[in-house]
Design a protein around this motif. Structure first.
Motif, mmCIF file in Angstrom:
data_model
loop_
_atom_site.group_PDB
_atom_site.id
_atom_site.type_symbol
_atom_site.label_atom_id
_atom_site.label_comp_id
_atom_site.label_asym_id
_atom_site.label_seq_id
_atom_site.Cartn_x
_atom_site.Cartn_y
_atom_site.Cartn_z
ATOM 1 N N GLU A 249 -2.013 -2.249 -0.911
ATOM 2 C CA GLU A 249 -1.577 -3.157 0.148
ATOM 3 C C GLU A 249 -0.639 -2.477 1.133
ATOM 4 N N ALA A 250 0.135 -1.482 0.662
ATOM 5 C CA ALA A 250 1.010 -0.744 1.576
ATOM 6 C C ALA A 250 0.193 0.100 2.549
ATOM 7 N N VAL A 251 -0.886 0.691 2.061
ATOM 8 C CA VAL A 251 -1.757 1.483 2.939
ATOM 9 C C VAL A 251 -2.442 0.581 3.954
ATOM 10 N N LEU A 252 -2.914 -0.597 3.514
ATOM 11 C CA LEU A 252 -3.558 -1.532 4.430
ATOM 12 C C LEU A 252 -2.572 -2.038 5.475
ATOM 13 N N ALA A 253 -1.347 -2.330 5.062
ATOM 14 C CA ALA A 253 -0.335 -2.783 6.020
ATOM 15 C C ALA A 253 -0.051 -1.705 7.059
ATOM 16 N N ARG A 254 0.001 -0.444 6.617
ATOM 17 C CA ARG A 254 0.215 0.658 7.567
ATOM 18 C C ARG A 254 -0.970 0.796 8.512
ATOM 19 N N LEU A 255 -2.184 0.586 7.997
ATOM 20 C CA LEU A 255 -3.373 0.652 8.856
ATOM 21 C C LEU A 255 -3.319 -0.414 9.944
ATOM 22 N N GLN B 106 7.142 12.629 4.666
ATOM 23 C CA GLN B 106 6.810 12.019 3.374
ATOM 24 C C GLN B 106 6.325 10.579 3.532
ATOM 25 N N LEU B 107 5.547 10.319 4.590
ATOM 26 C CA LEU B 107 4.929 9.010 4.797
ATOM 27 C C LEU B 107 3.563 9.031 4.113
ATOM 28 N N THR B 108 3.598 8.886 2.805
ATOM 29 C CA THR B 108 2.377 9.032 2.021
ATOM 30 C C THR B 108 1.351 7.971 2.367
ATOM 31 N N ASP B 109 1.792 6.777 2.762
ATOM 32 C CA ASP B 109 0.830 5.727 3.105
ATOM 33 C C ASP B 109 -0.020 6.123 4.307
ATOM 34 N N ILE B 110 0.580 6.800 5.292
ATOM 35 C CA ILE B 110 -0.194 7.251 6.454
ATOM 36 C C ILE B 110 -1.128 8.384 6.054
ATOM 37 N N VAL B 111 -0.662 9.263 5.179
ATOM 38 C CA VAL B 111 -1.524 10.366 4.722
ATOM 39 C C VAL B 111 -2.758 9.812 4.016
ATOM 40 N N ILE B 112 -2.555 8.868 3.091
ATOM 41 C CA ILE B 112 -3.694 8.293 2.359
ATOM 42 C C ILE B 112 -4.584 7.506 3.312
ATOM 43 N N MET B 113 -3.973 6.788 4.254
ATOM 44 C CA MET B 113 -4.762 6.045 5.245
ATOM 45 C C MET B 113 -5.661 6.989 6.030
ATOM 46 N N GLY B 114 -5.110 8.122 6.478
ATOM 47 C CA GLY B 114 -5.913 9.094 7.224
ATOM 48 C C GLY B 114 -7.031 9.670 6.388
ATOM 49 N N ILE B 115 -6.735 9.972 5.121
ATOM 50 C CA ILE B 115 -7.764 10.521 4.236
ATOM 51 C C ILE B 115 -8.897 9.519 4.042
ATOM 52 N N ILE B 116 -8.534 8.250 3.824
ATOM 53 C CA ILE B 116 -9.566 7.222 3.622
ATOM 54 C C ILE B 116 -10.417 7.054 4.869
ATOM 55 N N LEU B 117 -9.780 7.033 6.045
ATOM 56 C CA LEU B 117 -10.541 6.871 7.289
ATOM 57 C C LEU B 117 -11.481 8.038 7.508
#
Length: 421
Positions: A204-210, A384-395
């Motif tokens: 949910e943190a990754v989705l919120a960042r997206l 260290q904004l891991t949520d943005i890193v994971i968001m970018g990887i998923i996209l």
């Protein structure tokens, strides 16, 4: 290791469950079919297995990050949060050993919490309090308020009745109490099995960042501009790589001279990873868009050349002889025999080349890029904004998978004879 074992257990359980519930109620003769080379219909992906696989990944992700999307009873044990206590025994010159209790308030990282108030007690070793964040550790100077300090030989000799010495540790129900080489106690709360958000945030943190970046953008550019620039670079690099690589592959497959001339070059460059070429490309073409596209061009060139060469070399000689016997010219053989029979290999190479280009574009955008998915990942990692890193990887993965699906559809439409001899 725990996650891997759980994943394997879910895989095995799902396999036998689906076999029991689905295959027993349907007539499926796929398993009786003989698998032959070139017959892609022999083994097809089980859609139920695909759905369960994706759900398992997200379930494990949520379970080991404490996600609110996953029921609480499925959560892996989390870090200890609350008031932890332990008792230490101290000695000092000219005084009898005395005990005191330390209360440590463990709080979620990011909150502002003060140490609890405690009564110091009546002995010369006074009760203490402190605070430390979950997944963290902290030094606790228990001698700061005791009746005797280090000048009087203050030394902690036991924790919860267990002897401790410099470099040693005692495990309590709340966590680990260690002692530094200088005799200072260090408390590390029990971490549990869940990952700290700074290492792996919940879904949910990754989705919120997206949603946030899709609405407000990132570093003066919208999300779609970042993804659009990455897509443009990949398509441009792949286009020029195919434009040169396919004719080169055809020439190598049709002419022994071209094969002998270019084969050492192609085979030498094929195992060289595109990332190793970044310094050379920067020296030759600078850090602008030209250099990034050249790097992606080189990533696709050798793959497309090898795919085209393999496609030409794989054409059955019997088809060529049959065309000659019917009076076909060399141009007609090229158009009606060699090109159609080599297209399946070329499409396979194109799918591989696009995957390599997507993997390379992130590294290409690490060098002075102002827009792009790779730039987002690189900048976010510095903070260290891991949520943005994971968001970018998923996209990047989703777009790459979408491109691969489109290429599969194009292959089915343009090369319907693939796998039919």
């Amino acid at each position: 290791m725990i996650v891997l074992l759980i994943y394997v257990a879910i895989f095995v359980a799902s396999f036998f469950l689906v076999k029991l519930l689905v295959h027993k109620t349907t007539r499926d003769f796929t398993a009786r079919k003989t698998v032959t080379f070139g017959d892609e219909s022999a083994v097809r992906p089980n859609r139920i297995a695909s759905v369960i696989s994706v759900l398992t990944i997200f379930l494990l992700w949520g379970a080991f990050t404490g996600s609110s999307w996953v029921p609480g009873f499925l959560h892996a044990p989390g870090p200890f949060v609350g008031d932890a206590t332990f008792t230490y025994t101290a000695e000092a010159e000219g005084a009898a050993p005395d005990d005191a209790t330390v209360t440590v308030r463990v709080f979620p990282v990011g909150e502002d919490v003060e140490a609890p108030e405690v009564d110091p007690g009546a002995g010369w070793a006074k009760d203490d309090s402190d605070s430390v964040g979950a997944w963290r550790s902290g030094l606790i100077r228990v001698d700061r308020n005791d009746g005797y300090g280090r000048d009087e030989g203050h030394t902690v000799v036991a924790v919860n009745g267990e002897p401790i010495a410099p470099g040693g540790e005692v495990i309590t129900e709340f966590g680990r109490v260690g002692m530094s080489p200088k005799g200072t106690l260090n408390f590390e709360p029990r971490k549990g099995w869940q990952m700290e958000p700074i290492w792996l945030p919940p879904p949910e943190a990754v989705l919120a960042r997206l949603k946030e970046i899709a609405q407000d953008g990132y570093r003066d550019s919208t999300l779609w501009e970042h993804l659009g620039w990455s897509l443009f670079r990949v398509i441009a690099g792949f286009f020029f790589g195919a434009l040169i690589g396919i004719p080169l592959g055809y020439a190598m497959g049709l002419s022994d001279w071209f094969r002998g001339w270019f084969d050492p070059i192609v085979e030498f460059m094929r195992p060289v990873p595109p990332l190793a070429l970044i310094p050379l490309v920067i020296i030759w073409a600078g850090i602008g868009e030209t250099g990034k596209i050249i790097l992606l061009f080189l990533a696709a060139l050798w793959i497309m050349a090898i795919a085209a060469r393999s496609g030409v070399s794989g054409v059955k000689i019997s088809k060529v002889h049959a065309a000659y016997s019917l009076g076909a010219s060399k141009a007609q053989i090229m158009r009606h025999v060699i090109v159609p029979n080599s297209l399946p290999e070329i499409f396979t190479g194109a799918r591989v080349a696009m995957g390599v280009c997507w993997g390379t574009v992130v590294a290409a955008e690490l060098v002075a890029a102002e827009k792009g998915a790779g730039m987002m990942i690189m900048v976010a990692s510095k903070f260290q904004l891991t949520d943005i890193v994971i968001m970018g990887i998923i996209l990047i993965g989703v777009i790459g998978f979408g491109i691969d699906i489109l290429m599969r559809f194009a292959e089915k439409a343009l090369v319907p004879w693939k796998g039919r001899g």
